[in-house]
Design a protein around this motif. Structure first.
Motif, mmCIF file in Angstrom:
data_model
loop_
_atom_site.group_PDB
_atom_site.id
_atom_site.type_symbol
_atom_site.label_atom_id
_atom_site.label_comp_id
_atom_site.label_asym_id
_atom_site.label_seq_id
_atom_site.Cartn_x
_atom_site.Cartn_y
_atom_site.Cartn_z
ATOM 1 N N THR A 194 0.847 -1.178 0.000
ATOM 2 C CA THR A 194 0.000 0.000 0.000
ATOM 3 C C THR A 194 0.892 1.239 0.000
ATOM 4 O OG1 THR A 194 -0.164 0.033 2.402
ATOM 5 C CG2 THR A 194 -1.904 -1.135 1.191
ATOM 6 N N ILE A 195 0.436 2.260 -0.705
ATOM 7 C CA ILE A 195 1.166 3.521 -0.807
ATOM 8 C C ILE A 195 0.241 4.635 -0.340
ATOM 9 C CG2 ILE A 195 2.353 5.125 -2.340
ATOM 10 C CD1 ILE A 195 2.782 2.732 -4.254
ATOM 11 N N SER A 196 0.711 5.397 0.619
ATOM 12 C CA SER A 196 -0.107 6.475 1.148
ATOM 13 C C SER A 196 0.216 7.796 0.465
ATOM 14 C CB SER A 196 0.111 6.609 2.650
ATOM 15 O OG SER A 196 1.477 6.909 2.909
ATOM 16 N N CYS A 197 -0.762 8.689 0.475
ATOM 17 C CA CYS A 197 -0.633 10.029 -0.094
ATOM 18 C C CYS A 197 -1.370 10.956 0.875
ATOM 19 C CB CYS A 197 -1.247 10.055 -1.479
ATOM 20 S SG CYS A 197 -1.350 11.689 -2.264
ATOM 21 N N SER A 198 -0.601 11.655 1.677
ATOM 22 C CA SER A 198 -1.197 12.464 2.736
ATOM 23 C C SER A 198 -1.187 13.937 2.347
ATOM 24 C CB SER A 198 -0.397 12.260 4.019
ATOM 25 O OG SER A 198 -0.924 13.054 5.058
ATOM 26 N N ALA A 199 -2.342 14.580 2.473
ATOM 27 C CA ALA A 199 -2.483 15.963 2.048
ATOM 28 C C ALA A 199 -2.412 16.927 3.227
ATOM 29 C CB ALA A 199 -3.804 16.139 1.319
ATOM 30 N N SER A 200 -1.867 18.096 2.970
ATOM 31 C CA SER A 200 -1.897 19.180 3.955
ATOM 32 C C SER A 200 -3.344 19.640 4.087
ATOM 33 C CB SER A 200 -1.037 20.353 3.503
ATOM 34 O OG SER A 200 0.279 19.955 3.302
ATOM 35 N N THR A 201 -3.925 19.501 5.247
ATOM 36 C CA THR A 201 -5.361 19.719 5.403
ATOM 37 C C THR A 201 -5.786 21.128 5.016
ATOM 38 O OG1 THR A 201 -5.020 20.242 7.728
ATOM 39 C CG2 THR A 201 -5.584 17.982 7.191
ATOM 40 N N ARG A 202 -4.883 22.095 5.198
ATOM 41 C CA ARG A 202 -5.306 23.466 4.915
ATOM 42 C C ARG A 202 -5.363 23.744 3.416
ATOM 43 N NH1 ARG A 202 -0.256 23.735 7.015
ATOM 44 N NH2 ARG A 202 1.412 24.538 5.700
ATOM 45 N N ASN A 203 -4.854 22.838 2.591
ATOM 46 C CA ASN A 203 -4.817 23.093 1.154
ATOM 47 C C ASN A 203 -5.863 22.323 0.360
ATOM 48 O OD1 ASN A 203 -2.705 24.990 0.833
ATOM 49 N ND2 ASN A 203 -1.229 23.391 1.253
ATOM 50 N N ILE A 204 -6.325 21.200 0.869
ATOM 51 C CA ILE A 204 -7.207 20.348 0.081
ATOM 52 C C ILE A 204 -8.666 20.727 0.310
ATOM 53 C CG2 ILE A 204 -8.011 17.999 -0.279
ATOM 54 C CD1 ILE A 204 -5.221 18.573 -1.364
ATOM 55 N N ASP A 205 -9.356 20.997 -0.793
ATOM 56 C CA ASP A 205 -10.767 21.371 -0.683
ATOM 57 C C ASP A 205 -11.681 20.225 -1.088
ATOM 58 O OD1 ASP A 205 -9.329 24.131 -2.165
ATOM 59 O OD2 ASP A 205 -10.065 24.170 -0.116
ATOM 60 N N LYS A 206 -11.413 19.651 -2.264
ATOM 61 C CA LYS A 206 -12.226 18.540 -2.739
ATOM 62 C C LYS A 206 -11.298 17.341 -2.945
ATOM 63 C CE LYS A 206 -14.995 21.713 -5.569
ATOM 64 N NZ LYS A 206 -13.959 22.697 -5.868
ATOM 65 N N THR A 207 -11.776 16.159 -2.601
ATOM 66 C CA THR A 207 -10.916 14.978 -2.687
ATOM 67 C C THR A 207 -11.236 14.180 -3.934
ATOM 68 O OG1 THR A 207 -12.436 13.882 -1.182
ATOM 69 C CG2 THR A 207 -10.413 14.783 -0.255
ATOM 70 N N TYR A 208 -10.495 14.478 -4.994
ATOM 71 C CA TYR A 208 -10.555 13.695 -6.229
ATOM 72 C C TYR A 208 -9.140 13.248 -6.557
ATOM 73 C CZ TYR A 208 -15.189 15.793 -7.049
ATOM 74 O OH TYR A 208 -16.489 16.202 -6.956
ATOM 75 N N PHE A 209 -8.609 12.343 -5.750
ATOM 76 C CA PHE A 209 -7.243 11.884 -5.961
ATOM 77 C C PHE A 209 -7.158 10.998 -7.203
ATOM 78 C CE2 PHE A 209 -5.093 13.290 -2.175
ATOM 79 C CZ PHE A 209 -6.081 13.372 -1.211
ATOM 80 N N SER A 210 -6.028 11.071 -7.883
ATOM 81 C CA SER A 210 -5.708 10.142 -8.951
ATOM 82 C C SER A 210 -4.301 9.602 -8.715
ATOM 83 C CB SER A 210 -5.829 10.790 -10.332
ATOM 84 O OG SER A 210 -5.068 11.980 -10.417
ATOM 85 N N TRP A 211 -4.028 8.451 -9.320
ATOM 86 C CA TRP A 211 -2.744 7.775 -9.169
ATOM 87 C C TRP A 211 -2.180 7.432 -10.540
ATOM 88 C CZ3 TRP A 211 -0.206 6.928 -4.603
ATOM 89 C CH2 TRP A 211 -0.938 7.092 -3.421
ATOM 90 N N TYR A 212 -0.846 7.513 -10.640
ATOM 91 C CA TYR A 212 -0.141 7.292 -11.896
ATOM 92 C C TYR A 212 1.022 6.334 -11.673
ATOM 93 C CZ TYR A 212 -2.922 11.331 -12.847
ATOM 94 O OH TYR A 212 -3.992 12.177 -12.958
ATOM 95 N N GLN A 213 1.218 5.440 -12.647
ATOM 96 C CA GLN A 213 2.335 4.507 -12.615
ATOM 97 C C GLN A 213 3.338 4.919 -13.681
ATOM 98 O OE1 GLN A 213 1.965 0.745 -14.720
ATOM 99 N NE2 GLN A 213 2.559 -0.356 -12.866
ATOM 100 N N GLN A 214 4.600 4.953 -13.321
ATOM 101 C CA GLN A 214 5.645 5.227 -14.302
ATOM 102 C C GLN A 214 6.714 4.142 -14.237
ATOM 103 O OE1 GLN A 214 8.041 8.839 -13.957
ATOM 104 N NE2 GLN A 214 8.124 9.010 -16.193
ATOM 105 N N VAL A 215 6.637 3.227 -15.183
ATOM 106 C CA VAL A 215 7.671 2.205 -15.313
ATOM 107 C C VAL A 215 8.931 2.888 -15.844
ATOM 108 C CG1 VAL A 215 8.313 0.099 -16.533
ATOM 109 C CG2 VAL A 215 5.964 0.399 -15.709
ATOM 110 N N PRO A 216 10.126 2.526 -15.343
ATOM 111 C CA PRO A 216 11.353 3.205 -15.774
ATOM 112 C C PRO A 216 11.482 3.291 -17.291
ATOM 113 C CG PRO A 216 11.837 1.762 -13.949
ATOM 114 C CD PRO A 216 10.394 1.525 -14.292
#
Lengths: 110, 122
Positions: free
Chosen positions: A19-41
């Motif tokens: 599992t990989i976490s992505c923690s946001a600074s609470t004062r900056n995030i308004d709406k939670t529409y996270f996306s994730w990207y994979q980059q193979v070397p």
């Protein structure tokens, strides 16, 4: 302080789960529409997850997303050697009028 | 199939200008924002900005505002990233990607171009 914080690296044996976490600074995030990207070397990034937990066509269900108000998590089950890559979360931040990527997490298959 | 095809690798000297391109196909070009992302060697992804081809509305990252120019040619279905005076620190891979949604709504980048390597060296 980064807007989105990811661990630099995670690792597990083939067949296991990471599992990989992505923690946001609470004062900056308004709406939670996270996306994730994979980059193979050596290749361009590709979309893995959008709208927190949805997979585009062609992405296997070994990849999953979950979220809270201030964080997102990417899960990879049945780890394969082909999953060795860098993974980035991203989100639009209204208060910054900007898109932000996390710093990236390197996944190593032991 | 939605695709973004980027122009080839470039080598320039410091102080020179450069314009790289990103040609879209497979969808209505004017209906989606297009973004640019920088990746320096061995480093992470950095968002540079997005442009809406219909009216050329452009949003820049504060880190890149004034350093680059993002533009489009609707007739060619092509977005551009331009520098007037390159620096060695601009050496990087540059990716374009379609940006889904209105900024601040459900947003994500998909698909991505193959990347354009820019090398700035004297």
């Amino acid at each position: 302080q980064s807007v989105l914080t990811q661990p630099p690296s995670v690792s597990a044996a083939p067949g296991q789960k990471v599992t990989i976490s992505c923690s946001a600074s609470t004062r900056n995030i308004d709406k939670t529409y996270f996306s994730w990207y994979q980059q193979v070397p050596g290749t361009a990034p590709r979309l893995l997850i959008y709208d927190n937990n949805k997979r585009p066509a062609g992405i296997p269900d070994r990849f999953s997303g979950s979220w809270t108000v201030t964080s997102a998590t990417l899960g990879i089950t049945g780890l394969q050697t082909g999953d060795e890559a860098d993974y980035y979360c991203g989100i639009w931040v209204d208060s910054l009028n900007s898109w932000v990527f996390g710093g990236g997490t390197k996944v190593t298959v032991l | 199939e939605v695709q973004l095809y980027q122009s080839g690798a470039e080598v320039r000297k410091p102080g020179e200008s450069l314009k790289i391109s990103c040609k879209a196909s497979g969808y209505l070009f004017t209906n989606y924002w297009v973004g640019w992302v920088r990746q320096k060697p061995g480093k992470g992804l950095e968002w540079m900005g997005i442009i809406y081809p219909s009216d050329s509305d452009t949003r820049y990252s504060p880190s890149f505002q004034g350093q680059v120019t993002i533009s489009v040619d609707k007739s060619l279905r092509t977005a551009y990233l331009q520098w007037n005076s390159l620096k060695a620190s601009d050496t990087a891979m540059y990716y374009c990607a379609r940006f889904d949604g209105t900024p601040g709504s459900l947003n994500f980048f998909h698909p991505w171009g193959q990347g354009t390597l820019v090398t700035v060296s004297s």
